[in-house]
Write a protein that holds these residues in place. Sequence first.
Motif, PDB file in Angstrom:
ATOM      1  N   TYR A  44       0.640  -1.246  -0.009  1.00 44.41           N
ATOM      2  CA  TYR A  44       0.137  -0.011   0.079  1.00 44.41           C
ATOM      3  C   TYR A  44       0.967   1.258   0.065  1.00 44.41           C
ATOM      4  O   TYR A  44       0.773   2.321  -0.658  1.00 44.41           O
ATOM      5  CB  TYR A  44      -1.093   0.210   1.103  1.00 44.41           C
ATOM      6  N   TYR A  48       0.601   4.339  -2.698  1.00 40.92           N
ATOM      7  CA  TYR A  48       0.267   5.611  -2.375  1.00 40.92           C
ATOM      8  C   TYR A  48       1.184   6.447  -2.253  1.00 40.92           C
ATOM      9  O   TYR A  48       0.899   7.599  -2.123  1.00 40.92           O
ATOM     10  CB  TYR A  48      -1.109   5.371  -1.303  1.00 40.92           C
ATOM     11  N   ARG A  96      -3.408   6.064 -10.616  1.00 45.05           N
ATOM     12  CA  ARG A  96      -4.716   5.465  -9.876  1.00 45.05           C
ATOM     13  C   ARG A  96      -5.377   4.572 -10.493  1.00 45.05           C
ATOM     14  O   ARG A  96      -5.432   4.284 -11.786  1.00 45.05           O
ATOM     15  CB  ARG A  96      -5.853   6.786 -10.111  1.00 45.05           C
ATOM     16  N   MET A  99      -9.907  -0.717  -7.418  1.00 44.01           N
ATOM     17  CA  MET A  99      -9.777  -1.611  -6.407  1.00 44.01           C
ATOM     18  C   MET A  99      -9.222  -3.012  -6.684  1.00 44.01           C
ATOM     19  O   MET A  99      -8.473  -3.605  -6.135  1.00 44.01           O
ATOM     20  CB  MET A  99     -10.642  -1.509  -5.394  1.00 44.01           C
ATOM     21  N   TYR A 154      -8.431  -1.628   2.809  1.00 48.29           N
ATOM     22  CA  TYR A 154      -8.213  -0.752   1.592  1.00 48.29           C
ATOM     23  C   TYR A 154      -8.575   0.333   1.789  1.00 48.29           C
ATOM     24  O   TYR A 154      -7.723   1.288   1.593  1.00 48.29           O
ATOM     25  CB  TYR A 154      -9.081  -1.398   0.126  1.00 48.29           C
ATOM     26  N   ILE A 155      -9.596   0.821   2.281  1.00 43.92           N
ATOM     27  CA  ILE A 155      -9.801   2.184   2.428  1.00 43.92           C
ATOM     28  C   ILE A 155      -9.124   2.677   3.669  1.00 43.92           C
ATOM     29  O   ILE A 155      -8.829   3.893   3.558  1.00 43.92           O
ATOM     30  CB  ILE A 155     -11.408   2.433   2.670  1.00 43.92           C
ATOM     31  N   ARG A 158      -5.729   3.608   2.190  1.00 41.34           N
ATOM     32  CA  ARG A 158      -5.729   4.834   1.407  1.00 41.34           C
ATOM     33  C   ARG A 158      -5.810   6.210   2.002  1.00 41.34           C
ATOM     34  O   ARG A 158      -5.123   7.213   1.689  1.00 41.34           O
ATOM     35  CB  ARG A 158      -6.767   4.812   0.559  1.00 41.34           C
ATOM     36  N   ARG A 159      -6.414   6.176   3.159  1.00 44.47           N
ATOM     37  CA  ARG A 159      -6.627   7.344   4.199  1.00 44.47           C
ATOM     38  C   ARG A 159      -5.282   7.700   4.892  1.00 44.47           C
ATOM     39  O   ARG A 159      -5.044   8.712   5.049  1.00 44.47           O
ATOM     40  CB  ARG A 159      -7.865   7.255   5.030  1.00 44.47           C
ATOM     41  N   SER A 162      -2.836   9.535   2.853  1.00 45.24           N
ATOM     42  CA  SER A 162      -3.192  10.451   2.122  1.00 45.24           C
ATOM     43  C   SER A 162      -2.216  11.655   2.269  1.00 45.24           C
ATOM     44  O   SER A 162      -2.069  12.576   1.496  1.00 45.24           O
ATOM     45  CB  SER A 162      -4.620  10.817   2.582  1.00 45.24           C
ATOM     46  N   SER A 165       0.356  11.189  -0.297  1.00 43.23           N
ATOM     47  CA  SER A 165       0.194  11.419  -1.753  1.00 43.23           C
ATOM     48  C   SER A 165       0.395  12.454  -2.377  1.00 43.23           C
ATOM     49  O   SER A 165       0.003  13.665  -1.885  1.00 43.23           O
ATOM     50  CB  SER A 165      -1.434  11.016  -1.806  1.00 43.23           C
TER      51      SER A 165
END
Length: 174
Positions: A44, A48, A96, A99, A154-155, A158-159, A162, A165
């Motif tokens: 991950y 990201y 990008r 999923m 996953y979510i 991603r947060r 952030s 990113s």
Amino acid sequence: MRKRWVIPIMFLLFIVEGTIMPWLIPVDWLGRLVPQFTFVFVLYAAFYAGRHTALMLGVSFGLLQDLVYYGHLIGVHTFAMGLCGYLIGLLLAFKRIPMLTLLSIIGMTCLLYDSLIYSMYRVFRITQDTYVIALMNHIMPSLFLQLAFALVFYIPARRWFSGYSQKKPLDDAV
């Protein structure tokens, strides 16, 4: 959450995969099912945060795994985790992706990671199993566990990344 929480979360995952997961895995599967949650989190980071972050996280947590869990050959997990994180970060540099594509890439990379570890153990004669036996008994069951973990996180991942990113937002105009 921001980038300052990534390393404590990965350290917590490292602790969970070594202390709590052996209690949750059935006794018959204990030697066959190997949780590698920190590796999924390194992937991950590659998606990201970029290849350099993934390389540093992979090398540091791979070395920690080598020292704590796999002391008979130091550097195998360090090399494999750092290499896989860097390669995925290099191939998918800030793109990008959906999923399901991300989960399939995580699955293939987990397969590559376990195959690298198997091949290094085979070269140094730590294991005598053939690749087919290792694939069916260790690699595939662990792969499904890693994919389930990757789907659940996953979510949140991603947060958490952030703050790292640097991607540009997509245009909503058609």
